[in-house]
Design an enzyme around this catalytic site. Structure first.
Site, mmCIF file in Angstrom:
data_model
loop_
_atom_site.group_PDB
_atom_site.id
_atom_site.type_symbol
_atom_site.label_atom_id
_atom_site.label_comp_id
_atom_site.label_asym_id
_atom_site.label_seq_id
_atom_site.Cartn_x
_atom_site.Cartn_y
_atom_site.Cartn_z
ATOM 1 N N SER A 127 6.873 -2.784 -7.078
ATOM 2 C CA SER A 127 8.180 -3.181 -6.570
ATOM 3 C C SER A 127 8.721 -2.287 -5.729
ATOM 4 C CB SER A 127 9.338 -3.512 -7.615
ATOM 5 O OG SER A 127 10.550 -3.812 -7.150
ATOM 6 N N TYR A 140 14.239 -1.694 -14.963
ATOM 7 C CA TYR A 140 13.005 -2.027 -14.017
ATOM 8 C C TYR A 140 12.678 -1.316 -13.085
ATOM 9 C CZ TYR A 140 11.181 -5.363 -10.662
ATOM 10 O OH TYR A 140 10.023 -6.009 -9.669
#
Length: 258
Positions: A127, A140
């Site tokens: 990501s 995350y």
């Protein structure tokens, strides 16, 4: 026909990846927590954080389809949104177990076979958050940063054995995960900037990261193994500049100093 495994392939980006690989001629096995119906793919049920369950599922895949040539480590969760101090430690750590440990377990399972055959590819779905500081999103982001570095280390170790490893950022795609960031109370409160991506139409259709994935697993770009790549990257241009990329340690994590 080569065999691809896509974890978390039942919905969202994973589903798009599975469908794109199937259209490109791969035999696709989806590993998910429950059976799903994706045209052209077979489902094998396992929780990626359960090493024994992963071993059973991957064994079933090998018996049904043949040796695994490609692993797409896509399974993941968004984790708690908001200040770290307000998160429960169990929920925060569970995010790392799914988003990092799960990928590690799956990679550890497929690598012996790939090394023995001197052929194989692993694509870890990372990501942009893994390369950028994003407060209120720490579980995350921490997991994805670690996944990028893990990909770099692993790529170096397995390159002599004919195996390539990539970390791939898919960009922002409208999925159930992004909808949670957009519309949940905690997402609206702590990630207000996220809506700007969609308002300014900077989000991507799932076909864009799926097309990048198909490029990476084609074998043409194995010289870029270990790099963190993104749909906006021109892989042909990067391939032509691979010597400069290696010399400058580009497309990898780096701490800048004075």
């Amino acid at each position: 026909m080569k065999v691809a495994v896509v974890t978390g392939g039942g919905r969202g980006l994973g589903r798009a990846f599975a469908q794109a690989l199937g259209a490109a001629g791969w035999q696709v096995a989806i590993v998910a927590r429950q059976a799903v119906d994706v045209a052209g793919a077979r489902t094998f049920v396992a929780n990626v954080t359960d090493e024994a369950a992963v071993d059973r599922a991957f064994g079933d895949i090998e018996r049904a389809l043949g040796p695994i040539d490609l692993l797409v480590n896509n399974a993941g969760v968004i984790g708690p949104l908001g200040p770290f101090v307000e998160s429960t430690l169990a929920e925060w750590w569970r995010t790392l177990e799914i988003d990092l440990l799960g990928q590690v377990i799956c990679a550890h399972r497929v690598l012996p076979g790939m090394i023995a055959r001197r052929s194989g590819r692993i694509v870890n779905i990372a990501s942009g958050g893994g390369a950028t500081m994003m407060p209120y999103f720490s579980a995350y982001v921490t997991a994805k940063t670690a996944l990028i570095r893990f990909s770099e280390c692993l790529a170096h170790e397995v390159k002599p054995h004919g195996v390539a490893v990539f970390a791939m950022g898919p960009g922002t795609v409208r999925t159930a995960m992004s909808e949670h960031s957009l519309n949940s109370p905690e997402g609206k409160k702590w990630l207000p900037w996220f809506r700007d991506i969609f308002d300014q139409r900077r989000d991507l259709p799932p076909e864009r990261p799926a097309a990048l994935l198909c490029q990476l697993v084609s074998g043409r770009f194995d010289a870029l193994s270990g790099r963190y790549l993104y749909p906006a990257d021109d892989l042909e241009q990067l391939l032509a500049a691979v010597a400069d990329i290696e010399a400058g340690k580009l497309y990898s994590l780096e701490v800048k100093r004075l």
